[in-house]
Design a protein around this motif. Structure first.
Motif, short mmCIF file in Angstrom:
data_model
loop_
_atom_site.label_atom_id
_atom_site.label_comp_id
_atom_site.label_asym_id
_atom_site.label_seq_id
_atom_site.Cartn_x
_atom_site.Cartn_y
_atom_site.Cartn_z
N TYR A 47 0.83 -1.20 0.00
CA TYR A 47 0.00 0.00 0.00
C TYR A 47 0.87 1.26 0.00
N THR A 104 0.30 5.36 1.24
CA THR A 104 -0.61 6.11 2.09
C THR A 104 -0.04 7.48 2.38
N SER A 111 -5.17 6.05 6.21
CA SER A 111 -6.42 5.35 5.92
C SER A 111 -6.19 4.12 5.04
N THR A 112 -5.35 4.25 4.02
CA THR A 112 -5.09 3.11 3.14
C THR A 112 -4.32 2.02 3.88
N LYS A 113 -3.43 2.42 4.76
CA LYS A 113 -2.71 1.43 5.58
C LYS A 113 -3.71 0.65 6.43
N ASP A 152 4.29 -1.07 3.41
CA ASP A 152 4.28 0.18 2.67
C ASP A 152 5.11 -0.03 1.40
N SER A 174 -3.81 2.20 -3.03
CA SER A 174 -3.40 3.59 -2.91
C SER A 174 -4.64 4.45 -2.64
N PRO A 175 -4.43 5.56 -1.96
CA PRO A 175 -5.53 6.52 -1.88
C PRO A 175 -5.61 7.33 -3.16
N CYS A 214 -8.64 3.83 -2.21
CA CYS A 214 -9.34 4.41 -1.06
C CYS A 214 -9.48 5.92 -1.25
N GLY A 246 -12.68 6.02 2.71
CA GLY A 246 -11.66 6.07 3.76
C GLY A 246 -12.08 7.00 4.87
#
Length: 172
Positions: free
Chosen positions: A10, A12, A16-18, A39, A58-59, A90, A126
């Protein structure tokens, strides 16, 4: 397919994405499948061949995936295209999954879909805490009129990850 090991990768900015990535990883682990959650910036590309499947998330930031996430998809495509890839996006705007919002989120995937095949994709709302944002992001959020809140639906995340496990992943 039999999955010996899965990577949930991910990018971030504010966590939030984490958080969503960790829910996905926990769901897959409950199936008895060894799963790492990392990450994107910490992944050693030389170690990626040990994984049997990848979740990558990913956001959305200004309607796009974060640069490091797009680069991960592009520059690791040789490894990713040999295994199943499940993509999640997200964003606070995804709390309202209108056709317009989903089309914009889909467009964000286009930037790397020419490099990497995606076996499944999903979009999750998210969370946003304005006090956590840097000054530039805070100004963008104010201009856009986006309100803060936690719209993460853990049940939806679990259901998606469980569905993928049922369809694609079996513990060894």
């Amino acid at each position: 397919m039999t999955a010996g090991k899965v990577l949930v990768a991910y990018a971030t900015r504010y966590g939030s994405t984490k958080d969503i990535a960790e829910v996905i990883a926990d769901t897959i682990r409950k199936r008895g499948i060894e799963t790492d959650c990392m990450d994107i910036n910490t992944i050693n590309p030389e170690n990626m061949s040990v994984y049997d499947a990848f979740f990558v998330g990913s956001p959305l930031h200004l309607g796009k995936w974060l640069p490091e996430a797009k680069e991960f998809m592009q520059f690791r495509r040789d490894v990713l295209n040999k295994k199943p890839v499940f993509v999640f996006t997200c964003g606070i705007t995804l709390k309202d999954k209108t056709e317009h919002i989903l089309k914009k989120a889909e467009f964000a995937l286009y930037e790397f879909s020419q490099y990497v095949k995606m076996d499944e994709k999903e979009f999750f709302a998210g969370k946003l805490t304005i006090a956590d944002l840097n000054e530039t992001d805070s100004q963008i959020v104010r201009i856009a009129g986006v309100g803060e809140g936690d719209y993460t639906d853990i049940n939806t995340v679990n259901k998606w990850a469980d569905g993928i496990a049922d369809k694609y992943l079996k513990a060894q």
